[in-house]
Design a protein around this motif. Structure first.
Motif, mmCIF file in Angstrom:
data_model
loop_
_atom_site.group_PDB
_atom_site.id
_atom_site.type_symbol
_atom_site.label_atom_id
_atom_site.label_comp_id
_atom_site.label_asym_id
_atom_site.label_seq_id
_atom_site.Cartn_x
_atom_site.Cartn_y
_atom_site.Cartn_z
ATOM 1 N N SER A 1 0.846 -1.202 0.000
ATOM 2 C CA SER A 1 0.000 0.000 0.000
ATOM 3 C C SER A 1 0.879 1.250 0.000
ATOM 4 O O SER A 1 0.431 2.326 -0.375
ATOM 5 C CB SER A 1 -0.976 0.011 1.169
ATOM 6 O OG SER A 1 -0.315 -0.162 2.372
ATOM 7 N N HIS B 1 -2.282 2.799 -2.085
ATOM 8 C CA HIS B 1 -3.188 3.657 -1.331
ATOM 9 C C HIS B 1 -2.629 4.126 0.009
ATOM 10 O O HIS B 1 -3.384 4.530 0.880
ATOM 11 C CB HIS B 1 -4.548 2.977 -1.170
ATOM 12 C CG HIS B 1 -5.416 3.138 -2.390
ATOM 13 N ND1 HIS B 1 -6.002 4.344 -2.713
ATOM 14 C CD2 HIS B 1 -5.752 2.293 -3.372
ATOM 15 C CE1 HIS B 1 -6.686 4.217 -3.840
ATOM 16 N NE2 HIS B 1 -6.548 2.978 -4.271
ATOM 17 N N SER C 1 -3.912 7.400 0.744
ATOM 18 C CA SER C 1 -5.318 7.391 1.164
ATOM 19 C C SER C 1 -5.403 7.145 2.663
ATOM 20 O O SER C 1 -6.226 7.737 3.359
ATOM 21 C CB SER C 1 -6.093 6.289 0.448
ATOM 22 O OG SER C 1 -5.828 6.335 -0.931
ATOM 23 N N THR D 1 -4.035 9.346 -5.571
ATOM 24 C CA THR D 1 -2.955 9.126 -4.601
ATOM 25 C C THR D 1 -1.565 9.330 -5.179
ATOM 26 O O THR D 1 -0.626 9.600 -4.452
ATOM 27 C CB THR D 1 -3.003 7.696 -4.014
ATOM 28 O OG1 THR D 1 -2.679 6.750 -5.049
ATOM 29 C CG2 THR D 1 -4.352 7.354 -3.451
ATOM 30 N N PRO E 1 -11.542 3.804 -1.318
ATOM 31 C CA PRO E 1 -10.502 3.550 -2.318
ATOM 32 C C PRO E 1 -10.759 2.233 -3.040
ATOM 33 O O PRO E 1 -11.269 1.289 -2.447
ATOM 34 C CB PRO E 1 -9.220 3.460 -1.487
ATOM 35 C CG PRO E 1 -9.652 3.136 -0.100
ATOM 36 C CD PRO E 1 -11.048 3.631 0.054
ATOM 37 N N ARG F 1 -9.097 -0.738 -3.956
ATOM 38 C CA ARG F 1 -7.828 -1.372 -3.604
ATOM 39 C C ARG F 1 -7.400 -2.358 -4.687
ATOM 40 O O ARG F 1 -8.227 -3.103 -5.203
ATOM 41 C CB ARG F 1 -7.931 -2.074 -2.247
ATOM 42 C CG ARG F 1 -8.381 -1.171 -1.106
ATOM 43 C CD ARG F 1 -7.507 0.057 -0.913
ATOM 44 N NE ARG F 1 -6.113 -0.258 -0.708
ATOM 45 C CZ ARG F 1 -5.537 -0.398 0.484
ATOM 46 N NH1 ARG F 1 -6.242 -0.249 1.583
ATOM 47 N NH2 ARG F 1 -4.262 -0.657 0.594
#
Ligand code: SF4
Lengths: 429, 127
Positions: free
Chosen positions: A111, A115, A118, A255, A284, A286
């Motif tokens: 991540s 994200h 995020s 992002t 989000p 993912r």
């Protein structure tokens, strides 16, 4: 044999309605899945055994040898980095965190390059989200912002949004308004009722303009914001305010572009603003099958979702400092364990290059670009194909991945448990 | 030509993603999508090679026309080719500028490297 209700482990949708036909240890047919699912299950080529890089090239070694050598590399290291974790199950992720704590390593998951921003935004202003089931049954306005689900999450629209029949939206295609915001035209924008094409890097300005309009301050907005006409912005604000239930999904367009987590924060605050008029949620999209799970597992074990540094003996989290790209860019780590991911392909060159300078071990079912940079590659099961375990869908719902076939590979959790045992002398009960 | 380098996922990239050392993956990940008008200005055609340079370095890619890509933008699928020229600076967020790197695009005769060659360029050895 035909197995029903199989979960596809490839993307964050974790579609759980696949039908898979097997013939012994071979998968012969995949039904209901998208083309990504088919490739995941059908084109699954792996190394027959662990390999080690020597002066003369690559040689096969036994699992025992590979495991002891990996433990030795980790034991010797002053600042090891444990990275990856998103394409495997929660059981493996949790052993990874235990190893990190034991040896004082930095542990980070993918991540960090999808994200992560995020999550930083959510830590600032919260996450007004909901499950995909709610979206499917209730949402009559859907916004895809900076993402391209047709390419990255091919069944998201048919299972949950644009084309999905919901309890309160029985005629999805007629009743749901789909708005897509992107810098370029894509197959997703072609399906949209409203396509908002913004200039590169204009997300923050457009989000701010929408917030102002929803607040009743349309008079302060200029005729065009980042390439979007004011009339279109006013029209969209009206569509959103008149929604019964609106859902925003956003992707890496927010992002990864200038502003990063501040873009996401602004989108969450727009959601907040809209919720003063109606019900609005935001989530989000993912990417990797279980990337959400890596955030969950890291958080319940360490308190932090990614980029956790155990060098001080306690969990320390400081994105920008303890994130994998930064640690590699600074040339800080002196050993790396890469599990179920491919930083060799996914990290900027300068960061990936450091992996080749230090002893790097890859535990992954497939040979990938990182293999070329590593000292040892240990093949293992692929979660959801020949290993069962827990994964978290993009909306935080835990789903049990099934073991469909047995190919005789060891589970990555088992490999890591053995590494832990060699480092510590036993994992306990 | 000055461009903004944008990256993202695609279905072909996703289906080949577990076969990164294959030729199929090479042709997907090394495609550089440009607005047809920009291709014309560069004086090149579909399939010709371009050299894309950023402060982090340069890489040779295959130019492909795409109506949906804005003028002065180049779109490259997420992967080792794009990453070859993306800076590792994260401005304190952990996230590199995957979608907003300034780049220079020019025609070239040089060949596109394989993923294995790219990894060798940074000290790797192909299995
Ligand atoms: S949408 Fe995602 S989870 Fe569903 S079948 Fe396709 S790749 Fe698998």
């Amino acid at each position: 044999m035909i197995e029903q209700d199989v979960v596809c482990p490839f993307c964050g949708c974790l579609c759980d309605d696949l039908e898979i036909e097997t013939d012994g240890a071979r998968i012969v047919r995949v039904k209901n899945g998208c083309s990504l699912a088919e490739a995941t299950f059908m084109n699954d080529t792996r190394l027959p055994a662990p390999i080690r890089r020597t002066e003369a090239g690559w040689e096969e070694i036994s699992y025992d040898e590979a495991i002891s050598e990996t433990a030795e590399i980790l034991r010797e290291a002053d600042r090891p980095l444990l990275y990856g974790w998103s394409s495997t199950h929660g059981e493996t992720q949790s052993i990874g965190v235990h190893i990190a704590e034991l040896i004082g390593a930095v542990i980070d998951n993918t991540s960090t390059v999808c994200h992560g921003p995020s999550i930083l935004a959510i830590q600032e202003v919260g996450h007004p989200g909901c499950t995909l089931g709610q979206v499917k049954n209730r949402a009559d306005v859907i916004i895809y912002w900076g993402c391209n689900p047709v390419e990255a999450h091919p069944r998201h629209m048919s299972r949950y949004t644009t084309f999905a029949t919901g309890f309160f939206v029985p005629e999805a295609q007629r009743e749901r308004t789909v708005i897509v915001v992107d810098t370029r035209r894509t197959d997703t924008t072609n399906i949209a009722d409203e396509f908002v094409q913004i200039e590169h890097g204009g997300d923050y300005a457009v989000l701010s303009a929408l917030r102002a309009i929803v607040r009743g301050k349309a008079h302060v907005i200029p005729a065009s914001v980042a390439g979007v006409a004011k009339e279109q912005l006013v029209r969209i604000a009206e569509i959103c305010k008149n929604a019964k239930f609106g859902a925003i999904f956003f992707g890496l367009g927010l992002t990864m572009s200038r502003g990063k987590y501040k873009n996401v924060r602004n989108a969450i605050e727009l959601t907040d603003e809209l919720s003063r008029h109606t019900k609005f949620v935001i989530s989000p999209l993912r990417g990797h099958g279980n990337v959400y799970g890596s955030n969950e597992v890291f958080t319940w074990m360490t308190g932090y979702p990614f980029a956790v540094d155990f060098a001080r003996g306690i969990a320390f989290y400081n994105p920008g400092e303890t994130t994998a790209v930064d640690i590699l860019r600074r040339g800080e780590c002196d050993a790396a364990l890469i599990v179920a991911s491919d930083p060799g392909a996914n990290f900027p060159r300068a960061a990936a290059a450091h992996l080749a300078k230090i002893p790097t071990v890859v535990i992954d079912p497939h040979v990938n670009a990182t293999t070329a940079l590593s000292r040892i590659h240990i093949p293992c099961t692929a979660a959801g194909i020949d290993a069962a375990g827990t994964a978290y869908r993009m909306d935080g719902i835990p789903i049990r991945l099934k073991k469909v076939i047995d190919r005789g590979y060891p589970d990555d959790a088992e490999i890591l448990r053995k590494i832990y045992d060699r480092l510590d002398g036993g994992m306990g009960p | 030509m000055r461009c903004i380098l944008n990256t993202g996922r695609s279905v072909p990239q996703g289906t080949a993603v577990e076969h990164k050392l294959s030729d199929v993956y090479r042709s997907i990940a090394s495609a550089c999508f440009l607005n047809p008008v920009d291709l014309m200005i560069l004086g090149i055609e579909d399939g010709d090679r371009v050299r894309v340079t950023t402060p982090a370095g340069y890489v040779i890619l295959t130019a492909r026309p795409a109506e949906g890509v804005a003028r002065n933008e180049c779109f490259v699928t997420i992967g080792p080719y794009a990453n070859h020229i993306i800076s590792s600076e994260t401005q304190g967020t952990g996230m590199p500028d995957f979608k907003s790197q300034d780049a220079d695009v020019e025609p070239t005769e040089e060949a596109v490297k394989s993923v294995g060659e790219l990894m060798e360029a940074i000290g790797g050895v192909r299995p």
